[in-house]
Design a protein around this motif. Sequence first.
Motif, mmCIF file in Angstrom:
data_model
loop_
_atom_site.group_PDB
_atom_site.id
_atom_site.type_symbol
_atom_site.label_atom_id
_atom_site.label_comp_id
_atom_site.label_asym_id
_atom_site.label_seq_id
_atom_site.Cartn_x
_atom_site.Cartn_y
_atom_site.Cartn_z
ATOM 1 N N TYR A 97 0.703 -1.205 -0.351
ATOM 2 C CA TYR A 97 0.114 -0.150 0.414
ATOM 3 C C TYR A 97 0.675 1.554 -0.363
ATOM 4 C CZ TYR A 97 -4.326 -2.238 1.000
ATOM 5 O OH TYR A 97 -5.761 -3.569 0.900
ATOM 6 N N LEU A 98 0.062 2.533 -0.839
ATOM 7 C CA LEU A 98 0.894 3.809 -0.084
ATOM 8 C C LEU A 98 0.559 4.566 0.695
ATOM 9 C CD1 LEU A 98 2.443 5.778 -2.758
ATOM 10 C CD2 LEU A 98 0.924 6.648 -2.697
ATOM 11 N N VAL A 99 0.585 4.286 1.298
ATOM 12 C CA VAL A 99 0.560 4.853 2.747
ATOM 13 C C VAL A 99 1.029 7.009 3.022
ATOM 14 C CG1 VAL A 99 0.512 5.034 5.192
ATOM 15 C CG2 VAL A 99 0.836 3.450 3.465
ATOM 16 N N VAL A 100 -0.325 7.615 2.212
ATOM 17 C CA VAL A 100 0.147 9.274 2.936
ATOM 18 C C VAL A 100 0.025 9.361 4.379
ATOM 19 C CG1 VAL A 100 -0.085 11.395 2.117
ATOM 20 C CG2 VAL A 100 -0.025 9.337 0.581
ATOM 21 N N TYR A 131 -1.110 2.644 -8.763
ATOM 22 C CA TYR A 131 -2.607 2.125 -8.342
ATOM 23 C C TYR A 131 -3.433 1.420 -9.541
ATOM 24 C CZ TYR A 131 -7.588 2.809 -7.016
ATOM 25 O OH TYR A 131 -9.097 2.945 -6.481
ATOM 26 N N VAL A 132 -4.077 0.573 -9.839
ATOM 27 C CA VAL A 132 -4.527 -0.038 -10.422
ATOM 28 C C VAL A 132 -6.309 -0.272 -10.689
ATOM 29 C CG1 VAL A 132 -2.504 -1.466 -11.328
ATOM 30 C CG2 VAL A 132 -4.170 -2.736 -9.630
ATOM 31 N N GLY A 150 -3.980 11.387 10.608
ATOM 32 C CA GLY A 150 -4.527 10.400 9.495
ATOM 33 C C GLY A 150 -3.890 9.431 8.916
ATOM 34 N N GLU A 151 -3.701 8.555 7.701
ATOM 35 C CA GLU A 151 -3.628 8.210 7.392
ATOM 36 C C GLU A 151 -4.803 8.089 5.788
ATOM 37 O OE1 GLU A 151 0.108 5.704 9.152
ATOM 38 O OE2 GLU A 151 -1.537 4.614 8.093
ATOM 39 N N MET A 152 -4.174 7.661 4.126
ATOM 40 C CA MET A 152 -4.393 7.417 3.159
ATOM 41 C C MET A 152 -4.132 6.439 3.384
ATOM 42 S SD MET A 152 -6.336 9.242 0.243
ATOM 43 C CE MET A 152 -7.458 7.798 -0.711
ATOM 44 N N TRP A 153 -5.031 5.029 2.793
ATOM 45 C CA TRP A 153 -4.173 3.726 2.315
ATOM 46 C C TRP A 153 -5.074 3.692 1.123
ATOM 47 C CZ3 TRP A 153 -5.683 0.789 7.606
ATOM 48 C CH2 TRP A 153 -5.070 0.981 7.742
ATOM 49 N N ILE A 154 -3.544 3.277 -0.154
ATOM 50 C CA ILE A 154 -3.900 3.057 -1.496
ATOM 51 C C ILE A 154 -2.814 1.766 -1.744
ATOM 52 C CG2 ILE A 154 -3.706 3.992 -3.699
ATOM 53 C CD1 ILE A 154 -3.559 6.228 -2.439
#
Length: 159
Positions: A97-100, A131-132, A150-154
């Motif tokens: 996961y890309l985590v921001v 990201y697909v 918090g975070e964004m999970w992609i």
Amino acid sequence: MTNYTLEEKDSFIVLGFGTELQSDYTDYAGINKEKTDFWEAVKQDGRLDTLKSVAANDYIFAVNEAVNNKMMYYAGVMTDAALPEATRVIQFPKGEYLVVKGEAQSADELSQMLTGIAFGQALPETQEVAYVGGPNATVEMGQRNGLVFGEMWIPVVRK
């Protein structure tokens, strides 16, 4: 300063209440207004409290998912429990996961900021992953020093 990392995550389930976003996918102001209005509704009518009562932790998820060519948006929690009135059980895959990470004055502001950084900066800049599709989420993790963090999970795949 907000940064991003690549992290391995186990699969997990988010149970949520959702809505279909009607704005064009390029109409960021329209999408953000729909999301804000939706959050106000789930807080006021008790759906968010119902979700919190079965949550495995204190995290609150704002999930974006394309379903049958529709832009769906959910308020959810991580849980293995079932609620008959819930709109959707969202399966997040095991993988990278890309985590921001970030913090802001409100959950709404945090979600907008993290989404902008993730899709506007982090994904275009990273050369090793893409990201697909699949569900992605902003995760409200708590408050500190008067700010929501918090975070964004992609979910991503290696190129």
